[in-house]
Motif scaffolding. Sequence first.
Motif, PDB file in Angstrom:
ATOM      1  N   ASP A 102       0.831  -1.208   0.000  1.00 42.01           N
ATOM      2  CA  ASP A 102       0.000   0.000   0.000  1.00 42.01           C
ATOM      3  C   ASP A 102       0.860   1.250   0.000  1.00 42.01           C
ATOM      4  O   ASP A 102       2.034   1.218   0.346  1.00 42.01           O
ATOM      5  N   THR A 103       0.247   2.349  -0.438  1.00 43.97           N
ATOM      6  CA  THR A 103       0.966   3.604  -0.648  1.00 43.97           C
ATOM      7  C   THR A 103       0.986   4.501   0.585  1.00 43.97           C
ATOM      8  O   THR A 103       1.428   5.652   0.497  1.00 43.97           O
ATOM      9  N   ALA A 104       0.525   4.006   1.723  1.00 44.82           N
ATOM     10  CA  ALA A 104       0.389   4.836   2.914  1.00 44.82           C
ATOM     11  C   ALA A 104       1.689   5.549   3.282  1.00 44.82           C
ATOM     12  O   ALA A 104       2.714   4.920   3.516  1.00 44.82           O
ATOM     13  N   PHE A 105       1.618   6.877   3.280  1.00 46.32           N
ATOM     14  CA  PHE A 105       2.675   7.758   3.810  1.00 46.32           C
ATOM     15  C   PHE A 105       4.009   7.636   3.082  1.00 46.32           C
ATOM     16  O   PHE A 105       5.055   7.888   3.646  1.00 46.32           O
ATOM     17  N   PHE A 135      -4.061   1.948  -2.681  1.00 41.78           N
ATOM     18  CA  PHE A 135      -3.905   3.320  -2.218  1.00 41.78           C
ATOM     19  C   PHE A 135      -4.156   3.386  -0.722  1.00 41.78           C
ATOM     20  O   PHE A 135      -5.102   2.797  -0.208  1.00 41.78           O
ATOM     21  N   GLY A 136      -3.297   4.095  -0.022  1.00 37.98           N
ATOM     22  CA  GLY A 136      -3.463   4.321   1.407  1.00 37.98           C
ATOM     23  C   GLY A 136      -2.907   5.682   1.768  1.00 37.98           C
ATOM     24  O   GLY A 136      -2.092   6.243   1.034  1.00 37.98           O
ATOM     25  N   THR A 137      -3.330   6.224   2.908  1.00 34.93           N
ATOM     26  CA  THR A 137      -2.893   7.560   3.304  1.00 34.93           C
ATOM     27  C   THR A 137      -2.158   7.605   4.637  1.00 34.93           C
ATOM     28  O   THR A 137      -1.360   8.474   4.869  1.00 34.93           O
ATOM     29  N   SER A 139      -3.729   8.252   7.428  1.00 40.22           N
ATOM     30  CA  SER A 139      -4.366   9.349   8.151  1.00 40.22           C
ATOM     31  C   SER A 139      -4.424   8.996   9.633  1.00 40.22           C
ATOM     32  O   SER A 139      -4.633   7.828   9.970  1.00 40.22           O
ATOM     33  N   PRO A 140      -4.172   9.894  10.521  1.00 44.10           N
ATOM     34  CA  PRO A 140      -4.087  11.342  10.391  1.00 44.10           C
ATOM     35  C   PRO A 140      -2.679  11.876  10.124  1.00 44.10           C
ATOM     36  O   PRO A 140      -2.474  13.081  10.099  1.00 44.10           O
ATOM     37  N   TRP A 141      -1.713  11.009   9.936  1.00 41.95           N
ATOM     38  CA  TRP A 141      -0.322  11.453   9.754  1.00 41.95           C
ATOM     39  C   TRP A 141      -0.093  12.091   8.391  1.00 41.95           C
ATOM     40  O   TRP A 141       0.886  12.800   8.198  1.00 41.95           O
ATOM     41  N   TYR A 142      -0.965  11.790   7.463  1.00 41.96           N
ATOM     42  CA  TYR A 142      -0.821  12.277   6.097  1.00 41.96           C
ATOM     43  C   TYR A 142      -2.216  12.642   5.603  1.00 41.96           C
ATOM     44  O   TYR A 142      -3.078  11.772   5.490  1.00 41.96           O
TER      45      TYR A 142
END
Length: 170
Positions: A102-105, A135-137, A139-142
């Motif tokens: 995943d693409t997180a951060f 896809f990942g984010t 969140s809340p860090w990004y």
Amino acid sequence: INNLAKAGIPGIKLHPVFQRTNIDDTRYLRIIECANDNDLIVTIHCGMDISFPNCDEASVERLSNMIKEVPPHKLVLAHMGGWSMYDEVCSRLIGTPHVWLDTAFVLKSTPDNNFLSKEKFVQMVRAHGADHILFGTDSPWYDQSQALKDFDRIELNEKDKKLILGENAN
């Protein structure tokens, strides 16, 4: 884990750094094996963690050991398989069956070297297959809207972007 599966929960997340246990520890191997037996998705924080400098609980080496011991059924490796360890991910994890990254951060537009360059990201997507990227984010860090903007600046074809942005997860 059996009860989670019976209740319809699709998966679990493990964070070896926060849980202070190496991902290749026997206790984690049993958890992952049980998740496999119940057809659950296992998501794992991978690589370094900003909050814990010099941690290695979820290093690429340990992830590789874990995968050899308990071959995955549905494994999601967060942070493109190992935050700030992308060369090792490319040499040890890319192409592993039943593994999604995943693409997180990782795509944050910043001069910090721990984030993934656009070129390296595209290289990893092509090597692992866009059909195995989520896809990942983180969140809340990004911020989620910023994560989408940063992803949109990546030079991938529309088909691959659609896969990553949701079709793979569906």
